[in-house]
Design an enzyme around this catalytic site. Structure first.
Site, PDB file in Angstrom:
ATOM      1  N   TYR A 165      43.149  44.785  21.595  1.00 16.87           N
ATOM      2  CA  TYR A 165      44.396  44.992  20.855  1.00 16.87           C
ATOM      3  C   TYR A 165      44.543  46.450  20.407  1.00 16.87           C
ATOM      4  CZ  TYR A 165      45.001  39.903  20.047  1.00 16.87           C
ATOM      5  OH  TYR A 165      45.188  38.553  20.177  1.00 16.87           O
ATOM      6  N   ASP A 167      41.604  30.206  15.745  1.00 11.94           N
ATOM      7  CA  ASP A 167      40.221  30.510  15.359  1.00 11.94           C
ATOM      8  C   ASP A 167      39.234  30.302  16.517  1.00 11.94           C
ATOM      9  OD1 ASP A 167      40.161  27.795  15.532  1.00 11.94           O
ATOM     10  OD2 ASP A 167      39.592  27.421  13.450  1.00 11.94           O
ATOM     11  N   ASP A 168      39.758  30.133  17.716  1.00 15.47           N
ATOM     12  CA  ASP A 168      38.880  29.890  18.864  1.00 15.47           C
ATOM     13  C   ASP A 168      38.127  31.145  19.300  1.00 15.47           C
ATOM     14  OD1 ASP A 168      41.523  30.728  19.452  1.00 15.47           O
ATOM     15  OD2 ASP A 168      41.142  30.435  21.580  1.00 15.47           O
ATOM     16  N   ASP A 208      22.700  34.747  62.193  1.00 16.53           N
ATOM     17  CA  ASP A 208      24.109  35.155  62.083  1.00 16.53           C
ATOM     18  C   ASP A 208      24.615  35.624  63.455  1.00 16.53           C
ATOM     19  OD1 ASP A 208      26.543  36.058  61.119  1.00 16.53           O
ATOM     20  OD2 ASP A 208      25.721  37.896  60.253  1.00 16.53           O
TER      21      ASP A 208
HETATM   22  C1  SPV Z   1      28.636  39.197  56.521  1.00 12.63           C
HETATM   23  O1  SPV Z   1      28.504  39.150  55.316  1.00 12.63           O
HETATM   24  O2  SPV Z   1      28.412  38.263  57.244  1.00 12.63           O
HETATM   25  C2  SPV Z   1      29.110  40.438  57.146  1.00 12.63           C
HETATM   26  C3  SPV Z   1      28.921  41.696  56.443  1.00 12.63           C
HETATM   27  O3  SPV Z   1      29.626  40.365  58.221  1.00 12.63           O
HETATM   28  S1  SPV Z   1      27.483  42.411  57.059  1.00 12.63           S
HETATM   29  O4  SPV Z   1      26.410  41.444  56.844  1.00 12.63           O
HETATM   30  O5  SPV Z   1      27.278  43.631  56.338  1.00 12.63           O
HETATM   31  O6  SPV Z   1      27.668  42.637  58.465  1.00 12.63           O
HETATM   32 MG    MG Z   2      29.434  38.536  59.148  1.00 13.17          MG
END
Ligand code: SPV
Ligand code: MG
Length: 669
Positions: free
Chosen positions: A313, A329-330, A442
């Site tokens: 504020y 008063d929360d 991945d």
């Molecule tokens: C992921 O998080 O799967 C990505 C980003 O593609 S990296 O792991 O940096 O490639």
């Molecule tokens: Mg990725």
């Protein structure tokens, strides 16, 4: 509750001011007489019945009350002996109307501020207003207070006495005791004394507590001199200012109730939180600032609306210096506590006051909030929010989520710092983390159906926008279906990387074989995706792997411009260097030619750069791509090892969140 107003008095000490009407009709401000002000206060505090005793000029008085057009039911009782008796006899005349309810009793020449009246009306016990700060008056009422109750009221008492004003709330059972003695007095021809003389004899059975109003305005007007003093005091009271802050987008009865209370304290200014402050404090506002402002400005009692740019504020309080700040008063505990403490510190700099009312925990308000949240989680509303957030904030942050629980952490984690709240704006559904959670590499091995299942799990329990890691996007022919599915689900943005063949995680760089797609192919994929989408707000972001694959800055830039040309809504530039120089250099060169296309970065390696610096350099989205996975799994490994080492779970307990915390994190619907 009934109001009893005693207006039979002659008021001859007012001189000419009472030559044409009773004293209570004397003007005390440009919009009120003593009486109109009292009556408006009576209405304001929810009293509907008024019993008024009258004397001289009773017709003028009754016409005036009608003229005021207030939602009140009046019973006028004339004291035919008004010039020969005191108000004890007026009450006696009105006695038949005064037996069935609690009574708020006031003299017709009394002027009091709202806070005084509020305390009287809300008192649970019978009470009379007294003042511990005013000097004892020579001729006016004093109350003798003993053992926290009033023993005697009169003008002649000075010992153990306090200045007292004839404003009472008297509960029915107390009033009947007092009234009975008033009747006894009047019937034995004792009609010229004060009604309080009758009280003094029964004060052990009619328990009236002193209500200390200190130096708040509560004064009778007996003379023209009193009128000058009280009018001046009233002017100060009327000029008091009040400040409240609102972040809400819908107004419910709880809000109206607190606004009503706030405006009784003075002229009310409401600070409406800016969109950015709402988004970082609570959640994305469905209604933009201007509309929220208009909504609040049209509530009765709100005089002015200003923008409050942060949860703090400070800026508005220093500019407006309100006499009061009003809040539920929360915020006494919880994450807004520091905001409250700052308000108190600023108010103490200039003598302002914080007034807190009990926060309403009515389930119907919770239900409204739930409905609102539910709306935010719906696909159409969720999808468009990322674009809006980028436009509103310039820079948005996203954190990785790979399950319902990590989604909740992304949704709910809030930090208050320097009067500002910080939350993640969005969630990143990382291919790396989604695969890792499933114990898989991945490499686009987790199929789209499974990836969509993850999205669904997260969406079910959250409201924030989602950025989906689409890997390479797969075959163009498949990508267009992915786009439509994501769009339908309410995902805001898909990021696809310009690689082809077996995709490996970018953080491997050139340590593994990875092939970058041709500009032509990748542009065709982007264009096909853009053509396939049905809405305007879904975003396709092209991720450039040139720096990861050591293809140089020029390659990265020419790809960036080509992808934008092909329809990409945003560009992600990736790097696995700790040093951010190449990222900064790319962004600065890209921005020389393109100042509008949002730029996304994933600072896993170049993690020393702050969001502020990214923003300054022209970045729009910062994705924390894997930190929850990288911190969560080692903790789990450690716990598993601890149990194995100790052949029991006790030692692992300190490593664990309590069941209560888990339950709080995951509320039952
Ligand atoms: C992921 O998080 O799967 C990505 C980003 O593609 S990296 O792991 O940096 O490639
Ligand atoms: Mg990725």
């Amino acid at each position: 509750m009934k109001a009893l107003i005693l207006n039979s008095g002659l008021g001859h000490r007012m001189g000419v001011l009472t030559s044409e009407h009773p004293k209570c009709m004397t003007e005390i401000s440009h919009r009120n007489t003593i009486l109109s002000r009292q009556l408006r206060q009576i209405v304001e505090y929810g009293i509907e019945e008024v019993v008024m005793t009258t004397g001289y000029y009773d017709k003028i008085l009754m016409d005036y009350c009608e003229f005021l057009h207030l939602p009140l039911h009046f019973t006028f009782v004339n004291n035919p002996l008004y010039d020969k008796t005191n108000y004890i006899y007026s009450i006696y005349c009105a006695r038949e109307y005064l037996r069935d309810d609690d009574v708020v009793l006031m003299h017709g020449d009394l002027v009091f501020e709202n806070q005084v009246f509020e305390a009287v009306v809300e008192s649970r016990e019978s009470c009379m207003t007294v003042s511990s700060t005013l000097p004892l008056p020579d001729k006016d009422f004093k109350a003798v207070v003993k053992e926290e109750r009033i023993e005697k009221v009169g003008i002649e008492f000075f010992d153990d006495a306090m200045a007292a004003q004839p404003l009472y709330k008297i509960l029915k059972e107390d009033w009947l005791v007092w009234l009975e003695n008033i009747e006894r007095f009047c019937e034995s021809d004792n009609r010229k004394c004060y009604a309080e003389n009758a009280f003094n004899e029964v004060s052990d059975r009619c328990i009236i507590k002193p209500l200390d109003v200190k130096d708040m305005l509560c004064s009778e007007i007996d003379t023209p001199e009193d009128l000058v003093v009280v009018s001046a005091k009233l002017k100060d009271v009327n000029e008091r200012t009040v400040y409240m802050c609102f972040s809400t987008e819908y107004i419910h009865t709880g809000h109206i109730a607190i606004i009503k209370r706030a405006k009784r304290l003075g002229r009310l200014t409401i600070g409406v939180l800016s969109d950015e402050a709402v988004a970082s404090f609570r959640r994305f506002p469905l209604m933009p600032f201007e509309e929220r402002k208009a909504l609040v400005a049209n509530i009765a009692g709100v005089e002015r609306v200003v923008e409050q740019k942060t949860l703090s504020y400070a800026e508005n309080l220093r500019a407006l210096k309100p006499d009061y700040v009003v809040h539920g008063d929360d915020w006494v505990s919880g994450f807004q506590k520091p905001v409250r403490e700052e308000v108190l510190a600023i108010l103490s700099e200039y003598g302002g006051k914080l007034v807190e009312y009990p926060y309403s925990r009515d389930p119907k308000y919770k239900e409204l909030d739930k409905l609102h949240r539910a709306e935010l989680s719906m696909p159409d509303l969720r999808r468009g929010r990322l674009k809006k957030l980028i436009n509103m904030k310039g820079l948005v942050t996203a954190i990785e989520a790979h399950s319902g629980i990590t989604g909740l952490i992304a949704e709910k984690t809030t930090v208050l710092q320097d009067g500002k709240t910080y939350q993640f704006d969005a969630m990143w559904i990382s291919s790396l983390c989604d695969s890792t959670a499933k114990g898989k590499p991945d490499i686009e091995l987790v199929d789209m159906t499974s990836r969509f299942r993850t999205i669904d799990d997260i969406m079910e329990v959250t409201t924030k926008p989602i950025i989906f890691d689409g890997d390479t996007g797969g075959l163009t022919e498949h990508f267009i279906y992915t786009v439509r599915s994501l769009e339908r689900m309410g995902v805001s943005m898909v990021i696809i990387e310009d690689k082809t063949g077996l995709k490996r995680n970018s953080l491997f760089g050139t340590e593994v074989a990875q092939t970058q797609d041709s500009i032509e192919n990748f542009c065709a994929k982007i264009s096909a995706g853009k053509k396939a989408q049905k809405t305007h707000d879904f975003m396709i972001c092209a991720r450039i792997e040139s720096l990861i694959l050591e293809q140089g800055m020029e390659d990265a830039l020419s790809r960036a411009f080509a992808y934008v040309e092909a329809g990409a809504d945003a560009i992600m530039i990736h790097s696995r260097k700790k040093d951010p120089t190449e990222i900064f250099s790319f962004v600065s060169k890209f921005r020389e030619k393109d100042s509008v296309t949002p730029v996304v970065v994933v600072p896993t390696s170049f993690n020393s750069v702050t969001e502020e610096e990214f923003k300054k350099r022209g970045v729009n989205v910062v994705i924390y791509a894997n930190q929850l996975t990288r911190s969560g799994f080692p903790a789990m490994q450690k716990t598993a090892r601890t149990i194995l080492e100790n052949h029991r779970a006790k030692e692992a307990d300190d490593l664990c969140m309590s069941i209560k915390e888990i339950i709080n994190l995951i509320p039952e619907e």
